[in-house]
Design an enzyme around this catalytic site. Structure first.
Site, short mmCIF file in Angstrom:
data_model
loop_
_atom_site.label_atom_id
_atom_site.label_comp_id
_atom_site.label_asym_id
_atom_site.label_seq_id
_atom_site.Cartn_x
_atom_site.Cartn_y
_atom_site.Cartn_z
CG ASN A 9 -1.72 1.26 1.36
OD1 ASN A 9 -1.82 2.04 0.40
ND2 ASN A 9 -2.31 1.50 2.53
CE LYS A 11 0.18 3.61 4.98
NZ LYS A 11 -0.18 3.83 6.36
CG HIS A 94 -6.08 1.81 5.00
ND1 HIS A 94 -5.70 2.76 5.91
CD2 HIS A 94 -5.00 1.00 4.82
CE1 HIS A 94 -4.43 2.54 6.26
NE2 HIS A 94 -3.99 1.48 5.61
CD GLU A 96 -3.37 5.57 6.66
OE1 GLU A 96 -3.32 5.70 5.43
OE2 GLU A 96 -2.44 5.08 7.33
CD GLU A 166 -3.75 -2.67 7.15
OE1 GLU A 166 -2.64 -2.90 6.69
OE2 GLU A 166 -4.35 -1.61 6.96
N GLY A 172 1.91 2.26 10.59
CA GLY A 172 2.83 3.40 10.45
C GLY A 172 3.47 3.84 11.74
CB SER A 211 4.73 -1.64 12.05
OG SER A 211 4.32 -0.28 12.19
C1 PEP Z 1 -0.92 0.17 5.75
O1 PEP Z 1 -0.78 1.25 5.21
O2 PEP Z 1 -1.91 -0.50 5.52
C2 PEP Z 1 0.12 -0.27 6.67
C3 PEP Z 1 0.01 -1.44 7.23
O3 PEP Z 1 1.18 0.58 6.86
P1 PEP Z 1 2.58 0.26 7.61
O4 PEP Z 1 3.08 -1.06 7.04
O5 PEP Z 1 3.47 1.39 7.26
O6 PEP Z 1 2.28 0.15 9.06
#
Ligand code: PEP
Length: 250
Positions: A9, A11, A94, A96, A166, A172, A211
């Protein structure tokens, strides 16, 4: 046996030049043969991904879509438009989007349906906030989130979808769920789905996201119900992403 999927992803990162360098490095790798790999890019770069990745074995997709098929929705992008650019996947729900753009459980369910209507495979994100985990509400929250989709789609739709657990507190932040924490939620989700349909529950892929890095991926992916990862930050660095793909291939 579920084949693992590692989905990046990006982003809101990248530009044509940095994307091109990343795509060339990824395409040159052999690690890609043993697992499914996908990249979810910002809308303007989907054409670039299509040109670069067609025939490569790497799939591509978007990070969001409109719940509407077409019409007066300025700034929105329909599932059919993503399909037009060869997308196979689209991320829906997601955290976000849920936190910043008003994607409620009901909207997420509508987007899930819109994705499948356009022939796309939704990657449905679920996850609890830190406050919810600390209040022992994790399973309740993810059950509510998946239930909101199942309620309107029925279980058969899950056969054409991917789930991504997630935890919001891990996205992040550099703070990863332990493999045991991930397995607990993945196992519980699969058990709940099995109450609806055992075969589909056994086959649906449940990714972990939050992460995931090159040094924790193998441990997470070794868990029985972790079928790969949704990778944010580490998907922007070719060596890191490829190391995660290699960990999934073990
Ligand atoms: C994500 O954007 O879905 C995500 C898991 O980000 P990160 O791996 O940076 O935590």
């Amino acid at each position: 046996m579920r084949r693992k999927l590692v989905a990046g992803n990006w982003k809101m990162h990248g530009n044509r030049a940095s994307n091109a360098a990343l795509l060339e490095a990824l395409k040159a790798s052999r690690a890609l043969d043993a697992v499914d790999v996908a990249l979810c890019a910002p809308y303007p770069y989907l054409g670039q991904l299509q040109d670069s990745l067609a025939g490569s074995g790497i799939a591509w997709g978007a990070q969001n879509l409109s719940q509407h098929a077409q019409g007066a929705y300025t700034g929105e992008v329909a599932g059919s438009m993503l399909a037009d650019f060869g997308c196979r996947y689209v991320i829906v729900g997601h955290s976000e989007r849920r936190a910043l753009y008003g994607d409620t459980d009901a909207v997420v369910a509508e987007k899930f349906i819109a994705a499948q209507k356009a022939g796309l495979t939704p990657i449905l994100c679920l996850g609890e906030t830190l406050a919810e985990r600390e209040a022992n509400l994790t399973l309740e929250v993810v059950s509510r989130q998946i239930g909101a989709v199942l309620h309107v789609t029925g279980m058969a739709a899950l056969a054409r979808a991917v789930i991504a657990y997630e935890p919001v507190w891990a996205i992040g932040t550099g703070r990863t769920a332990s493999s045991a924490q991930a397995q607990e939620v993945h196992g519980e989700l699969r058990k709940q789905l099995a109450d609806h349909d055992k075969r589909i529950a056994a086959e649906v892929r449940i990714l972990y996201g939050g992460s995931v890095k090159r040094d924790n991926a193998a441990e997470l992916f070794s868990m029985a119900d972790v079928d790969g990862g949704l990778i944010g930050g580490a998907s922007l660095v070719a060596e890191d992403f490829l190391a995660i793909v290699a960990a999934a291939a073990r």
